[in-house]
Design an enzyme around this catalytic site. Structure first.
Site, PDB file in Angstrom:
ATOM      1  N   SER A  35     -43.395  58.764 -20.088  1.00 66.01           N
ATOM      2  CA  SER A  35     -43.580  59.360 -18.766  1.00 66.01           C
ATOM      3  C   SER A  35     -44.560  58.542 -17.944  1.00 66.01           C
ATOM      4  O   SER A  35     -45.485  57.921 -18.485  1.00 66.01           O
ATOM      5  CB  SER A  35     -44.139  60.776 -18.950  1.00 66.01           C
ATOM      6  OG  SER A  35     -44.621  61.280 -17.735  1.00 66.01           O
ATOM      7  N   TYR A  50     -50.146  67.423 -23.177  1.00 67.83           N
ATOM      8  CA  TYR A  50     -48.769  66.915 -23.050  1.00 67.83           C
ATOM      9  C   TYR A  50     -48.802  65.408 -22.770  1.00 67.83           C
ATOM     10  O   TYR A  50     -48.144  64.608 -23.443  1.00 67.83           O
ATOM     11  CB  TYR A  50     -48.017  67.645 -21.927  1.00 67.83           C
ATOM     12  CG  TYR A  50     -46.850  66.859 -21.397  1.00 67.83           C
ATOM     13  CD1 TYR A  50     -45.656  66.812 -22.099  1.00 67.83           C
ATOM     14  CD2 TYR A  50     -46.957  66.114 -20.211  1.00 67.83           C
ATOM     15  CE1 TYR A  50     -44.597  66.051 -21.637  1.00 67.83           C
ATOM     16  CE2 TYR A  50     -45.912  65.357 -19.746  1.00 67.83           C
ATOM     17  CZ  TYR A  50     -44.726  65.327 -20.456  1.00 67.83           C
ATOM     18  OH  TYR A  50     -43.681  64.556 -20.000  1.00 67.83           O
ATOM     19  N   LYS A 107     -47.674  61.767 -25.098  1.00 69.54           N
ATOM     20  CA  LYS A 107     -46.847  60.614 -24.693  1.00 69.54           C
ATOM     21  C   LYS A 107     -47.596  59.313 -24.991  1.00 69.54           C
ATOM     22  O   LYS A 107     -47.021  58.349 -25.493  1.00 69.54           O
ATOM     23  CB  LYS A 107     -46.492  60.702 -23.199  1.00 69.54           C
ATOM     24  CG  LYS A 107     -45.546  61.839 -22.851  1.00 69.54           C
ATOM     25  CD  LYS A 107     -44.175  61.694 -23.489  1.00 69.54           C
ATOM     26  CE  LYS A 107     -43.265  62.864 -23.236  1.00 69.54           C
ATOM     27  NZ  LYS A 107     -42.058  62.893 -24.087  1.00 69.54           N
TER      28      LYS A 107
HETATM   29  C1  UD1 Z   1     -45.208  66.760 -14.458  1.00 71.15           C
HETATM   30  C2  UD1 Z   1     -45.909  65.732 -15.304  1.00 71.15           C
HETATM   31  C3  UD1 Z   1     -44.907  64.769 -15.854  1.00 71.15           C
HETATM   32  C4  UD1 Z   1     -43.916  65.531 -16.675  1.00 71.15           C
HETATM   33  C5  UD1 Z   1     -43.244  66.584 -15.847  1.00 71.15           C
HETATM   34  C6  UD1 Z   1     -42.378  67.381 -16.794  1.00 71.15           C
HETATM   35  C7  UD1 Z   1     -48.155  65.025 -14.823  1.00 71.15           C
HETATM   36  C8  UD1 Z   1     -49.038  64.316 -13.880  1.00 71.15           C
HETATM   37  N1  UD1 Z   1     -46.889  65.041 -14.477  1.00 71.15           N
HETATM   38  O1  UD1 Z   1     -44.696  66.102 -13.324  1.00 71.15           O
HETATM   39  O2  UD1 Z   1     -45.519  63.833 -16.672  1.00 71.15           O
HETATM   40  O3  UD1 Z   1     -42.973  64.663 -17.223  1.00 71.15           O
HETATM   41  O4  UD1 Z   1     -44.219  67.415 -15.222  1.00 71.15           O
HETATM   42  O5  UD1 Z   1     -42.270  68.687 -16.503  1.00 71.15           O
HETATM   43  O6  UD1 Z   1     -48.591  65.539 -15.815  1.00 71.15           O
HETATM   44  N2  UD1 Z   1     -44.991  71.389  -6.672  1.00 71.15           N
HETATM   45  C9  UD1 Z   1     -45.179  72.354  -5.700  1.00 71.15           C
HETATM   46  N3  UD1 Z   1     -44.752  73.620  -5.937  1.00 71.15           N
HETATM   47  C10 UD1 Z   1     -44.146  73.978  -7.120  1.00 71.15           C
HETATM   48  C11 UD1 Z   1     -43.962  72.988  -8.124  1.00 71.15           C
HETATM   49  C12 UD1 Z   1     -44.406  71.714  -7.863  1.00 71.15           C
HETATM   50  O7  UD1 Z   1     -45.719  72.069  -4.629  1.00 71.15           O
HETATM   51  O8  UD1 Z   1     -43.795  75.164  -7.292  1.00 71.15           O
HETATM   52  C13 UD1 Z   1     -45.438  70.001  -6.415  1.00 71.15           C
HETATM   53  C14 UD1 Z   1     -46.482  69.493  -7.370  1.00 71.15           C
HETATM   54  O9  UD1 Z   1     -47.753  69.784  -6.916  1.00 71.15           O
HETATM   55  C15 UD1 Z   1     -46.176  68.008  -7.389  1.00 71.15           C
HETATM   56  C16 UD1 Z   1     -44.678  67.921  -7.139  1.00 71.15           C
HETATM   57  O10 UD1 Z   1     -44.308  69.175  -6.595  1.00 71.15           O
HETATM   58  O11 UD1 Z   1     -46.827  67.377  -6.339  1.00 71.15           O
HETATM   59  C17 UD1 Z   1     -43.878  67.669  -8.387  1.00 71.15           C
HETATM   60  O12 UD1 Z   1     -44.260  68.610  -9.374  1.00 71.15           O
HETATM   61  P1  UD1 Z   1     -43.473  68.781 -10.755  1.00 71.15           P
HETATM   62  O13 UD1 Z   1     -42.012  68.889 -10.482  1.00 71.15           O
HETATM   63  O14 UD1 Z   1     -44.117  69.886 -11.510  1.00 71.15           O
HETATM   64  O15 UD1 Z   1     -43.677  67.392 -11.515  1.00 71.15           O
HETATM   65  P2  UD1 Z   1     -45.028  66.582 -11.838  1.00 71.15           P
HETATM   66  O16 UD1 Z   1     -46.211  67.461 -11.841  1.00 71.15           O
HETATM   67  O17 UD1 Z   1     -45.043  65.404 -10.954  1.00 71.15           O
END
Ligand code: UD1
Length: 343
Positions: A126, A153, A157
């Site tokens: 990741s 998590y 990795k």
């Molecule tokens: C995270 C992990 C990544 C992992 C993945 C698997 C980290 C930094 N990243 O990715 O390694 O493989 O999860 O599940 O640990 N967001 C919102 N509202 C929501 C959900 C998300 O605003 O309800 C935003 C988050 O703040 C982020 C973006 O959307 O900025 C993406 O979030 P998400 O899809 O959860 O992925 P990551 O956090 O990037």
């Protein structure tokens, strides 16, 4: 006959990869304990490919049961290891579960690969290993420093990458390709397989599609005060089918003995960063479906911005992400609609 053992093959990325392996002419065997997936996925795979894939409901940390799987399929030439727990928040609450599951399963696999003389492994890593890259490392390439993990998590990795390196160092027969995924989204264009989160989705796109479908009241956008053009976080969202295809390329590369090093690392991303608000507005535009949302505070542990420099995968693997984000978001929506019809 060339068979690829796919652990976590009924999961989100695993199932899309199984489809691409079958399209490329490989035999497959799936191992999954169904802890975060459903056996119905096998039906979707069969409908897309016209093939029935052998499935073993086995936990990858169960060495005896895994030994029997290797014994049952003596034609395995490579392993793609997806099986892992992947919820960042859950890993903070229950680190031992993550260390036992994610690290235990890899150790078991590597031991059995040595015993059964299977020399090739593709490992799901990741972009989390880079943490928040500093400005001169954005977009991030494979030479960027690995930063202390922000969650158990993420730590699994990093540790697993090191376990693979150390094992390869001790065993000249072992070859590995570590694929560092950015943010996989979307579903198969047939809408027969896709992401199926258990309970309330933690990831952005399933939360958007469930809100659009009326299952969730509104999306919470975690923060609009980041140092980015619109204040929301930036990620590199990659189409899951594009991502799946990279695994086929990686397996072929090892089988054709083209790898230049025993352990190779590739970033899998598009090279384009999109903010949460940009992604949300693109979804609304291409689907014509409204998604109510509110801005809330930052989510603990979130990285402000990260996107890939995928040059190495583009040139060395000859692989490139090709799907547009518009088509990818539409595929996610079609999958959500498919799920609604099934109920
Ligand atoms: C995270 C992990 C990544 C992992 C993945 C698997 C980290 C930094 N990243 O990715 O390694 O493989 O999860 O599940 O640990 N967001 C919102 N509202 C929501 C959900 C998300 O605003 O309800 C935003 C988050 O703040 C982020 C973006 O959307 O900025 C993406 O979030 P998400 O899809 O959860 O992925 P990551 O956090 O990037």
């Amino acid at each position: 006959m060339k068979r690829v053992l796919v652990t976590g093959g009924t999961g989100y990325i695993g199932s899309h990869t199984v489809v691409e392996l079958l399209h490329a002419g490989f035999e497959v065997a799936i191992v999954d304990n169904l802890s975060n997936s459903n056996q119905d996925v096998l039906q979707g795979i069969a409908e897309i490919t016209g093939q029935t894939v052998p499935f073993e409901q086995v936990d990858c940390t169960d060495k005896e049961a895994m030994d029997a799987v290797f014994g049952k399929y003596p034609d395995i030439v490579a392993v793609i290891h997806f099986a892992a727990s992947k919820a960042v928040g859950e890993s903070v609450a229950n680190p031992l579960l993550y260390y036992r599951n994610n690290i235990g399963s890899l150790i078991t696999l590597l031991e059995l690969m040595r015993e059964h003389k299977v020399p090739n492994i593709v490992f799901s890593s990741s972009c989390t290993v880079y943490g928040q890259p500093d400005a001169n490392h954005l977009p991030v390439d494979e030479t960027a420093p690995i930063q202390p993990a922000l969650s158990p998590y993420g730590n699994t990795k990093q540790i697993n990458e090191e376990i693979i390196r150390d094992t390869a160092h001790s065993d000249a027969n072992l070859h590995a390709i570590l694929l560092r995924y950015f943010n996989p989204i979307g579903a198969h264009p047939s809408a027969k397989i896709g992401e199926l989160p258990n309970g309330v989705p933690q990831n952005l796109v399933p939360f958007i599609t469930q809100t659009a479908a009326g299952i969730r009241k509104e999306l919470s956008v975690f923060g609009n005060d980041y140092n980015t053009p619109d204040g929301s976080c930036i990620r590199d969202y990659i189409n899951v089918v594009d991502l799946a295809k990279a695994h086929v390329v990686a397996v072929n590369r090892m089988l054709e003995k083209k790898a230049s090093e025993q352990v190779e690392v590739f970033n899998l991303g598009t090279g384009r960063g999109l903010s949460v608000l940009e992604l949300l507005n693109t979804f609304i535009r291409v689907t014509g479906v409204d998604v109510p949302y509110k801005i809330v505070g930052r989510r603990e542990g979130d990285i402000e911005q990260v996107w890939a420099n995928p040059q190495r995968a583009n040139t060395v693997l000859g692989w490139k992400a090709t799907a547009t984000v518009e088509d990818t978001l539409l595929s996610a929506w079609h999958w959500q609609e498919h799920l609604a019809h099934k109920k």
